[in-house]
Design an enzyme around this catalytic site. Structure first.
Site, PDB file in Angstrom:
ATOM      1  N   MET A 189      57.938   3.781  62.238  1.00 24.29           N
ATOM      2  CA  MET A 189      57.734   3.128  63.671  1.00 24.29           C
ATOM      3  C   MET A 189      56.426   3.171  63.935  1.00 24.29           C
ATOM      4  O   MET A 189      56.011   1.951  64.448  1.00 24.29           O
ATOM      5  CB  MET A 189      58.242   4.393  64.316  1.00 24.29           C
ATOM      6  CG  MET A 189      59.788   4.842  64.667  1.00 24.29           C
ATOM      7  SD  MET A 189      60.657   3.306  65.013  1.00 24.29           S
ATOM      8  CE  MET A 189      60.216   3.100  66.518  1.00 24.29           C
TER       9      MET A 189
ATOM     10  N   VAL B 249      54.379  10.670  64.518  1.00 28.16           N
ATOM     11  CA  VAL B 249      54.386  11.487  63.242  1.00 28.16           C
ATOM     12  C   VAL B 249      55.775  12.188  63.289  1.00 28.16           C
ATOM     13  O   VAL B 249      56.656  11.831  64.132  1.00 28.16           O
ATOM     14  CB  VAL B 249      53.460  12.419  63.337  1.00 28.16           C
ATOM     15  CG1 VAL B 249      51.766  11.621  63.332  1.00 28.16           C
ATOM     16  CG2 VAL B 249      53.418  13.416  64.670  1.00 28.16           C
TER      17      VAL B 249
ATOM     18  N   GLU C 134      59.066  14.257  63.768  1.00 27.50           N
ATOM     19  CA  GLU C 134      59.329  14.715  65.052  1.00 27.50           C
ATOM     20  C   GLU C 134      59.328  16.401  65.107  1.00 27.50           C
ATOM     21  O   GLU C 134      60.553  16.795  65.200  1.00 27.50           O
ATOM     22  CB  GLU C 134      61.160  14.214  65.310  1.00 27.50           C
ATOM     23  CG  GLU C 134      61.512  14.475  66.537  1.00 27.50           C
ATOM     24  CD  GLU C 134      61.095  13.572  67.604  1.00 27.50           C
ATOM     25  OE1 GLU C 134      60.240  12.971  67.456  1.00 27.50           O
ATOM     26  OE2 GLU C 134      61.960  13.586  68.712  1.00 27.50           O
TER      27      GLU C 134
ATOM     28  N   LYS D 207      53.181  17.432  66.283  1.00 31.43           N
ATOM     29  CA  LYS D 207      52.713  16.255  67.347  1.00 31.43           C
ATOM     30  C   LYS D 207      51.574  17.110  68.149  1.00 31.43           C
ATOM     31  O   LYS D 207      50.743  16.622  68.503  1.00 31.43           O
ATOM     32  CB  LYS D 207      54.204  16.236  68.125  1.00 31.43           C
ATOM     33  CG  LYS D 207      54.856  15.258  67.603  1.00 31.43           C
ATOM     34  CD  LYS D 207      55.765  14.429  68.430  1.00 31.43           C
ATOM     35  CE  LYS D 207      57.095  13.954  67.782  1.00 31.43           C
ATOM     36  NZ  LYS D 207      56.806  12.420  66.971  1.00 31.43           N
TER      37      LYS D 207
ATOM     38  N   SER E  80      61.521  10.607  70.159  1.00 26.56           N
ATOM     39  CA  SER E  80      62.719   9.964  70.466  1.00 26.56           C
ATOM     40  C   SER E  80      63.553  11.094  71.386  1.00 26.56           C
ATOM     41  O   SER E  80      64.560  11.065  71.915  1.00 26.56           O
ATOM     42  CB  SER E  80      63.622   9.367  69.516  1.00 26.56           C
ATOM     43  OG  SER E  80      63.256  10.237  68.218  1.00 26.56           O
TER      44      SER E  80
ATOM     45  N   HIS F 183      58.349   5.158  74.162  1.00 27.60           N
ATOM     46  CA  HIS F 183      59.744   5.004  73.174  1.00 27.60           C
ATOM     47  C   HIS F 183      60.051   3.672  72.837  1.00 27.60           C
ATOM     48  O   HIS F 183      60.392   2.978  73.357  1.00 27.60           O
ATOM     49  CB  HIS F 183      60.638   5.736  74.050  1.00 27.60           C
ATOM     50  CG  HIS F 183      62.157   5.979  72.975  1.00 27.60           C
ATOM     51  ND1 HIS F 183      63.417   5.973  73.536  1.00 27.60           N
ATOM     52  CD2 HIS F 183      62.103   6.066  71.739  1.00 27.60           C
ATOM     53  CE1 HIS F 183      63.897   6.225  72.438  1.00 27.60           C
ATOM     54  NE2 HIS F 183      63.298   6.219  71.159  1.00 27.60           N
TER      55      HIS F 183
HETATM   56  P1  NAD Z   1      58.460   8.518  59.208  1.00 31.88           P
HETATM   57  O1  NAD Z   1      59.293   9.690  58.652  1.00 31.88           O
HETATM   58  O2  NAD Z   1      59.127   7.010  58.884  1.00 31.88           O
HETATM   59  O3  NAD Z   1      56.777   8.204  59.546  1.00 31.88           O
HETATM   60  C1  NAD Z   1      56.233   9.639  60.133  1.00 31.88           C
HETATM   61  C2  NAD Z   1      54.783   9.419  59.374  1.00 31.88           C
HETATM   62  O4  NAD Z   1      53.948  10.552  60.136  1.00 31.88           O
HETATM   63  C3  NAD Z   1      54.788   9.542  57.829  1.00 31.88           C
HETATM   64  O5  NAD Z   1      53.869   8.477  57.366  1.00 31.88           O
HETATM   65  C4  NAD Z   1      53.963  10.969  57.869  1.00 31.88           C
HETATM   66  O6  NAD Z   1      53.235  10.746  56.754  1.00 31.88           O
HETATM   67  C5  NAD Z   1      53.186  10.904  59.004  1.00 31.88           C
HETATM   68  N1  NAD Z   1      52.808  12.328  59.628  1.00 31.88           N
HETATM   69  C6  NAD Z   1      53.129  13.230  59.327  1.00 31.88           C
HETATM   70  N2  NAD Z   1      52.358  14.273  59.829  1.00 31.88           N
HETATM   71  C7  NAD Z   1      51.115  13.589  60.062  1.00 31.88           C
HETATM   72  C8  NAD Z   1      49.879  14.094  60.675  1.00 31.88           C
HETATM   73  N3  NAD Z   1      49.669  15.508  60.726  1.00 31.88           N
HETATM   74  N4  NAD Z   1      48.906  13.204  60.909  1.00 31.88           N
HETATM   75  C9  NAD Z   1      49.057  11.874  60.873  1.00 31.88           C
HETATM   76  N5  NAD Z   1      50.332  11.388  60.206  1.00 31.88           N
HETATM   77  C10 NAD Z   1      51.380  12.441  59.919  1.00 31.88           C
HETATM   78  O7  NAD Z   1      59.181   8.678  60.964  1.00 31.88           O
HETATM   79  P2  NAD Z   1      59.347   7.515  61.874  1.00 31.88           P
HETATM   80  O8  NAD Z   1      60.822   7.060  61.787  1.00 31.88           O
HETATM   81  O9  NAD Z   1      58.493   6.625  61.851  1.00 31.88           O
HETATM   82  O10 NAD Z   1      59.429   8.310  63.318  1.00 31.88           O
HETATM   83  C11 NAD Z   1      57.990   8.739  63.791  1.00 31.88           C
HETATM   84  C12 NAD Z   1      58.470   9.164  65.297  1.00 31.88           C
HETATM   85  O11 NAD Z   1      59.150   8.256  66.068  1.00 31.88           O
HETATM   86  C13 NAD Z   1      59.120  10.239  65.363  1.00 31.88           C
HETATM   87  O12 NAD Z   1      58.890  11.261  66.539  1.00 31.88           O
HETATM   88  C14 NAD Z   1      60.544   9.718  65.761  1.00 31.88           C
HETATM   89  O13 NAD Z   1      61.526  10.655  66.439  1.00 31.88           O
HETATM   90  C15 NAD Z   1      60.118   8.659  66.601  1.00 31.88           C
HETATM   91  N6  NAD Z   1      61.208   7.288  66.669  1.00 31.88           N
HETATM   92  C16 NAD Z   1      61.829   7.246  65.512  1.00 31.88           C
HETATM   93  C17 NAD Z   1      62.754   6.065  65.570  1.00 31.88           C
HETATM   94  C18 NAD Z   1      63.400   5.531  64.441  1.00 31.88           C
HETATM   95  O14 NAD Z   1      64.341   4.961  64.784  1.00 31.88           O
HETATM   96  N7  NAD Z   1      63.020   6.043  63.261  1.00 31.88           N
HETATM   97  C19 NAD Z   1      62.705   5.317  66.870  1.00 31.88           C
HETATM   98  C20 NAD Z   1      62.220   5.878  68.104  1.00 31.88           C
HETATM   99  C21 NAD Z   1      61.203   7.079  67.908  1.00 31.88           C
END
Ligand code: NAD
Length: 715
Positions: free
Chosen positions: A324, A400, A402, A407, A429, A450
């Site tokens: 994301m 980051v 979930e 967070k 999400s 979102h």
């Molecule tokens: P992902 O696992 O692909 O990416 C998360 C990233 O955050 C990773 O690169 C990780 O290294 C980084 N991270 C973790 N801890 C960290 C920290 N302390 N400081 C900095 N970076 C850190 O996950 P994603 O799919 O990109 O989802 C991220 C967020 O977006 C979540 O909250 C998820 O619920 C939300 N989201 C996801 C989707 C989806 O379809 N994947 C849709 C809407 C919202």
């Protein structure tokens, strides 16, 4: 409205200039004025030819949708269309040449008008587009477009333009023969004038190809072997794509088939009937309301709190460079802003940038982006692991993992660096925004943004307002969403917000049907026939059954005794815990994903979810009954969101559903569908379904009250 002059050569210039608007549009008032001017020119013996042009930057943008959306009297509409058709014929057969100078975009009714002239010359304006977008709003080109275009360029070339609404450039329009010439910008009126003088000098009566003796449809008519083959294929393809949910493309095909099998004027009469049918159809009203007016208001930020100065953004922080984070960074950089892309390590942050490079690289390979433009975009993304780099960001968005604790930590680390009035947004999400804001030192500046996956492509952003979020923060966050070219809807904080909550019911209902013994192939097919882009079980695989399972468990933990177990919880637990089938990402879910790429339903489902058989070996439930459940379960949950004030406006629900999860536009949206059924009928259907399947279908009081009082969501 229209500037009328006659020059020394006897050429009457009719210059469209719709007052008070940036575009010329066709409606009763503008058409009446145009018709009168044309009649005057035809009757005036000193006028020898007519030149139609525009004082705006475009020629004509199309019909007045507000007027069309209000059509309710089919007979009156049909009569008016008949008059308009007759007028266009009088112009074609009036004995004086008529030419159009198309300085810019010429769309919908504007293009149809131009097709009724004897000559069309366009400026070589790179921004100009030509075509018939009517079908995208459930309409058809009803001013003769379905008859003139295929007679001009052949059925094969005309059908996709009319049925898909594609907009083409002047060069393409010239190549297929939709216009006669393209000239340098600014020369189009002179070119039209020159043609008119030559046509007058020829002494011949100006005629359209279809009014000439011995006219033949280019490439053959509908009853030639080639025509029949083409129409059969088009019909089959249309059904495969739309399951007959969209009457407009079907009616267009009928206009071509039936209209071109007969003489021109009968063809026009056929078109008028199909057009009238669409103009009063609830599908068309739904599409115009949600796709045009709803989207337009959302993009104009109609619900933005007033009294807050528009915020401009130059530097945005992105925490988390995962799927994301990388996508949001791309959208932000593409809008000209600098993005600080932060992850736990510099390498992890670089990965996010590498994703952007890969995606943009594909555009470069396709010739849609230049290498220099891509380099400029990439230069705006600054990968880092150092929070100090966030200094100067007007907005920081976190994406980051979930997890609440992570967070909370990144919120505090970022707030320690950014300005006191900067906005902090979470892309969570599932986690309620008010709870996440507890970690913030300035909860008034904390908001949910979102995004949907893939974030660089998906057009919707659901903005979530927490308890402490200020109006100013909301207004400024809306400015950001618009600045990156996406469409915002605004919702209040709640579990799953609006989109995940309602979209989840579709997936859950599919899983409930599976538990009841309905064959999985039938369930997923019903989803497609209902108009959804993907069946519910296939969708569960995509988002991962494991996620469905986890969200269920989390909700159970949060709600404790108040939690009511759902069939989807049992099905997800069985798939994940017992069978180890987590969804597509693990290569095994409701479907199998063989290496050759052709997924198919997992045969084991039949063993673990015993499939019931109805009388005579049929399915235990009809296709219509499944569709009703898959659609109404979304509508009833949406009505609850309105009742609980999670949603602030009905139209947000409809726009959000269509853009967010591909909800079928022909139904208008989850609220639009209740409106289409009529609230009393919708409540009766929900009562019946609640009796059969339980309280998830129970109509909320809001719906009952509105139905009882004869109220409606939309006019
Ligand atoms: P992902 O696992 O692909 O990416 C998360 C990233 O955050 C990773 O690169 C990780 O290294 C980084 N991270 C973790 N801890 C960290 C920290 N302390 N400081 C900095 N970076 C850190 O996950 P994603 O799919 O990109 O989802 C991220 C967020 O977006 C979540 O909250 C998820 O619920 C939300 N989201 C996801 C989707 C989806 O379809 N994947 C849709 C809407 C919202």
């Amino acid at each position: 409205m229209l500037n009328y002059t006659v020059d020394a050569d006897g050429i009457a210039t009719l210059e469209w200039d719709y007052p008070g608007k940036s575009q010329n549009i066709l409606n009763e008032a503008s058409l009446t004025t145009f018709v009168e001017a044309c009649r005057m020119a035809l009757a005036d013996s000193s006028v020898r030819g007519l030149l139609v042009c525009s004082a705006k930057k475009d020629f004509i943008a199309g019909g007045d949708l507000a007027e069309l959306a209000g059509v309710s009297d089919a007979a009156a509409f049909h009569a008016a269309i008949g008059d308009w058709h007759k007028f266009l014929r009088s112009l074609e057969l009036g004995g004086k040449p008529v030419a159009a100078a198309l300085n810019g975009s010429t769309l919908g009714g504007g293009m149809e008008l131009a097709l009724a002239f004897h000559y069309r010359v366009a400026a070589d304006n790179p921004k100009a587009r030509f075509g018939f977008p009517e079908v995208t709003l459930g309409l058809l080109p009803g001013a003769g477009g379905t008859q003139r275009l295929p007679r001009l360029i052949g059925m094969q070339a005309a059908a996709p333009l009319l049925m898909e609404g594609r907009r083409i450039t002047a060069a393409e329009a010239l190549t297929i023969g939709m216009i006669h010439a393209v000239v340098k910008v600014g020369d189009e009126r002179t070119a039209a004038h020159t043609w008119l003088l030559a046509a007058i000098a020829s002494g011949e009566k100006p005629l359209q190809p279809w009014d000439r003796k011995g006219f033949r449809i280019p490439g053959g008519g509908p009853n030639t072997p080639h025509g029949m083959q083409m129409l059969m294929a088009a019909n089959a393809m249309l059904r495969e794509k739309t399951f007959d949910n969209y009457p407009a493309p079907k009616h267009i095909l009928s206009c071509i088939y039936e209209g071109l099998a007969t003489d021109f004027d009968t063809g026009m009469a056929i078109e008028a009937r199909y057009f009238t049918n669409l103009a009063v159809s609830p599908v068309t009203k739904n599409m115009i309301r949600s796709l045009f007016f709803g989207m337009q208001d959302a993009n104009k930020l109609a619900s933005r709190p007033t009294g807050v100065a528009t915020q401009k953004y130059a530097k945005v922080g992105m925490l988390g460079a995962g799927m994301m984070g990388a996508g949001i960074a791309m959208s932000t950089a593409a809008a000209g802003m600098d993005v600080v892309l932060l992850d736990t390590t510099r390498e992890a942050a670089e990965k996010g940038k590498a994703y952007a490079a890969k995606q943009w690289g594909k555009q470069v390979a396709k010739g849609r982006l230049t290498q220099e433009a891509m380099d400029a975009l990439l230069a705006r993304i600054h990968p880092t692991a150092d929070y100090a780099d966030l200094k100067g960001c007007e907005l920081v968005i976190e994406a980051v993992f979930e997890q609440r604790e992570i967070k909370a930590a990144v919120t505090q680390q970022a707030e320690a660096v950014i300005a006191a009035d900067a906005i902090f947004a979470s892309n969570t999400s599932t986690l309620p925004i008010t709870g996440l804001a507890a970690a913030s030192a300035r909860p008034a500046n904390f908001i949910g943004l979102h995004f949907f996956s893939p974030a660089e492509k998906m057009p919707l952003v659901e903005i979530i307002v927490g308890k402490a979020t200020s109006d100013a923060t909301l207004a400024r966050a809306m400015d950001f969403v618009r600045a990156i070219g996406k469409t915002p809807i605004v919702v209040n904080d709640s579990r799953g917000f609006y989109t995940s909550r309602v979209f989840g019911t579709y997936v859950s209902e599919g899983m409930a049907l599976l538990e009841e013994g309905v064959p999985p192939a039938l369930i997923d097919k019903a989803g497609l026939v209902a108009g959804m882009p993907v069946g519910p079980l296939a969708l569960a695989d995509e988002i991962s059954i494991e996620l469905v399972h986890k969200i269920g468990q989390q909700t159970r933990a949060d709600l404790g005794g108040a939690y009511v177990e759902r069939a989807a919880d049992r099905v997800a637990a069985k798939m994940v815990v017992e069978l180890g089938r987590l969804g597509r990402k693990s290569g095994a879910g409701f479907y199998d994903y063989p290496a050759d790429g052709t997924k198919h339903l997992w045969p084991g489902l039949a063993r673990h979810f015993v499939q019931k058989v109805g009388a005579g070996g049929t399915a235990p439930i009809s296709l219509e009954a499944i569709i009703e459940r898959l659609i109404l379960v979304q509508s009833v949950e949406t009505a609850r969101c309105l009742e609980e004030k999670v949603l602030r406006a009905a139209i947000d629900a409809d726009v959000g559903a269509i853009l967010g999860w591909g909800y079928p536009a022909f139904r208008g949206g989850p609220v639009g569908w209740l409106h289409t059924l009529g609230l009393p009928a919708a409540v009766a259907a929900l009562d019946r379904l609640a009796g059969q399947h339980g309280p998830r279908f129970a109509a909320p009081q809001l719906l009952r009250d509105m139905a009882a009082r004869g109220e409606r969501f939309y006019p």
